[in-house]
Design a protein around this motif. Structure first.
Motif, PDB file in Angstrom:
ATOM      1  N   UNK A 127       0.816  -1.213   0.000  1.00 51.91           N
ATOM      2  CA  UNK A 127       0.000   0.000   0.000  1.00 51.91           C
ATOM      3  C   UNK A 127       0.852   1.266   0.000  1.00 51.91           C
ATOM      4  N   UNK A 128       2.118   1.143   0.448  1.00 52.59           N
ATOM      5  CA  UNK A 128       2.983   2.320   0.503  1.00 52.59           C
ATOM      6  C   UNK A 128       3.621   2.643  -0.843  1.00 52.59           C
ATOM      7  N   UNK A 129       3.657   1.664  -1.757  1.00 57.31           N
ATOM      8  CA  UNK A 129       4.199   1.951  -3.067  1.00 57.31           C
ATOM      9  C   UNK A 129       3.241   2.882  -3.814  1.00 57.31           C
ATOM     10  N   UNK A 130       3.746   3.924  -4.433  1.00 63.22           N
ATOM     11  CA  UNK A 130       2.863   4.894  -5.101  1.00 63.22           C
ATOM     12  C   UNK A 130       2.085   4.265  -6.242  1.00 63.22           C
ATOM     13  N   UNK A 177      19.073  -0.379 -10.211  1.00 62.55           N
ATOM     14  CA  UNK A 177      18.453   0.947 -10.301  1.00 62.55           C
ATOM     15  C   UNK A 177      19.453   1.956 -10.853  1.00 62.55           C
ATOM     16  N   UNK A 178      20.744   1.781 -10.520  1.00 61.49           N
ATOM     17  CA  UNK A 178      21.769   2.664 -11.071  1.00 61.49           C
ATOM     18  C   UNK A 178      21.799   2.567 -12.592  1.00 61.49           C
ATOM     19  N   UNK A 179      21.630   1.336 -13.120  1.00 59.97           N
ATOM     20  CA  UNK A 179      21.553   1.179 -14.561  1.00 59.97           C
ATOM     21  C   UNK A 179      20.357   1.904 -15.146  1.00 59.97           C
ATOM     22  N   UNK A 180      19.222   1.821 -14.459  1.00 61.48           N
ATOM     23  CA  UNK A 180      18.026   2.552 -14.890  1.00 61.48           C
ATOM     24  C   UNK A 180      18.276   4.051 -14.880  1.00 61.48           C
ATOM     25  N   UNK A 181      18.894   4.509 -13.805  1.00 58.46           N
ATOM     26  CA  UNK A 181      19.089   5.947 -13.639  1.00 58.46           C
ATOM     27  C   UNK A 181      19.941   6.520 -14.767  1.00 58.46           C
ATOM     28  N   UNK A 192      11.695   0.603  -0.229  1.00 60.33           N
ATOM     29  CA  UNK A 192      10.610   1.578  -0.356  1.00 60.33           C
ATOM     30  C   UNK A 192      11.132   2.988  -0.138  1.00 60.33           C
ATOM     31  N   UNK A 193      11.913   3.186   0.926  1.00 56.95           N
ATOM     32  CA  UNK A 193      12.478   4.515   1.204  1.00 56.95           C
ATOM     33  C   UNK A 193      13.389   4.974   0.071  1.00 56.95           C
ATOM     34  N   UNK A 194      14.135   4.026  -0.492  1.00 56.74           N
ATOM     35  CA  UNK A 194      15.070   4.348  -1.566  1.00 56.74           C
ATOM     36  C   UNK A 194      14.335   4.881  -2.790  1.00 56.74           C
ATOM     37  N   UNK A 195      13.262   4.202  -3.203  1.00 52.05           N
ATOM     38  CA  UNK A 195      12.524   4.632  -4.382  1.00 52.05           C
ATOM     39  C   UNK A 195      11.737   5.908  -4.118  1.00 52.05           C
ATOM     40  N   UNK A 196      11.213   6.044  -2.911  1.00 54.65           N
ATOM     41  CA  UNK A 196      10.499   7.273  -2.596  1.00 54.65           C
ATOM     42  C   UNK A 196      11.443   8.469  -2.610  1.00 54.65           C
TER      43      UNK A 196
END
Length: 358
Positions: A65-68, A103-107, A145-149
């Motif tokens: 539920x916390x994921x946007x 995620x670094x690759x995505x970024x 979760x905190x990382x993506x937020x």
């Protein structure tokens, strides 16, 4: 004369494991106490299992539920991670370095498209297996979760890779770990500092931090080493930290951003070096018969100077290869470094720090 009888041993005469188990079970079921207790034991085990599953389901629903949530139609660019095209070792995103790596690759890819503004135009898509792994361990799920937020990038589960929008597969074979270029690390660090309200240190004093593992790969006599460092370098601020599971991402990022020199054993927490300021330094400690250059690459991409200490012989790479099949338990061994060894390393790092600050 003494006669000695020699009996041949025939392996086929030895009852098999399953045969022995069957015999013992047949004897056990004839016992009255077993017939009385067995149903109760089975019922209790089933009840405990059901309660644990229910609690886990409730926890997973709260985390999900916390994921946007956002309309898929708003997404212009996808970074997609699937279990087929990312390499076997990256099927688990519960491990902090793995999460940051892909995620670094995505970024890097999203940044090249000038789409890192934090709007819903970009998103990370996960296949079902990866998405579920995201939520396996409570502490890792919260960190993810905190990382993506903090990055302001939405995350959601996709059954198939998007076919009608630009898509980047984060972990293709042959890609160098972490970021595609140094500038991407710098921009991600700035975004995380801003989102997490991290104030990097601009103090002229030197801050030296020693990080200890919580449950394994201990630095022997780490408390004494910290006290001795404070005495050897009275003009520096020396601190000691053990990052428990409930330490927030913001707290970890803030602490690393304050340090000029960090000494720590190899582990997942070494990923936090990406929060350190450029031209700061980290000394990574390795136990005997285990060595990897993975975090050296991340440090170079983020402008952090990396050095290492190996608690073994002069050739850590060869030692690692000689004991490759045992690496999973050898990497958790304790690390011994004497005060003289640590002092000489820190002294050299202080000399380097003066040169970097010119």
């Amino acid at each position: 004369m003494v006669a000695i009888a020699v009996h041949e041993f025939h392996k086929e005469n030895v009852p098999s494991f399953f045969h022995q188990a069957k015999v013992r079970y047949s004897i056990l079921v004839k016992q009255r106490w077993f017939r009385v207790l067995a149903p109760w034991l089975l019922a209790t085990a089933w009840l405990v299992w059901g309660i644990k599953k229910q609690h886990e389901a409730v926890r997973l629903r709260k985390v999900r539920a916390q994921f946007p949530r956002f309309p898929i139609s708003n997404v212009s660019y996808w970074c997609y991670l699937d279990t087929e095209g990312t390499g076997r070792q990256y099927r688990s995103t519960t491990h902090m370095p793995y999460t940051v790596d892909w995620v670094a690759g995505c970024w890097s890819w999203l940044e090249s498209h000038n789409q890192t503004s934090g709007q819903a135009q970009v998103a990370v898509g996960l296949d079902r297996n990866i998405y579920q792994n995201f939520l396996v361990r409570p502490q890792s799920a919260q960190w993810n979760l905190d990382f993506f937020q903090a990055l302001k990038i939405p995350v959601m589960m996709l059954r198939d890779s998007p076919k009608d929008r630009p898509v980047y597969f984060s972990r293709p074979e042959g890609r160098e770990p972490w970021f595609g270029n140094s500038q991407s690390c710098y921009s991600m660090r700035e975004r995380l500092w801003e989102s997490l309200n991290v104030q990097p240190s601009d103090d002229k004093d030197v801050h030296i931090g020693l990080v200890e593992q919580k449950s394994k790969r201990f630095i022997l006599d780490s408390t004494t080493l910290t006290q001795d460092l404070a005495q050897k370098f009275p003009n520096a601020t020396v601190s000691f930290r053990i990052f428990e599971e409930d330490v927030s991402l913001a707290d970890q990022a803030s602490w690393f951003a304050q340090q000029d020199i960090v000494v720590m054993a190899h582990g997942a927490a070494t990923t936090n070096l990406m929060f350190m300021r450029p031209d700061t330094q980290i000394l990574e400690l390795f136990p005997r018969n285990f060595f990897t250059e993975r975090f050296q690459i991340l440090a170079a991409q983020c402008g952090v100077h990396h050095d290492w200490y190996y608690d073994g012989g002069p050739n850590p790479k060869q030692d690692m290869m000689d004991h490759f099949d045992e690496r999973r338990w050898r990497r958790d061994q304790n690390i011994h470094i004497t005060m003289d060894q640590l002092k000489s390393r820190v002294e050299q790092m202080l000399v380097n720090l003066k040169q970097y600050r010119r």
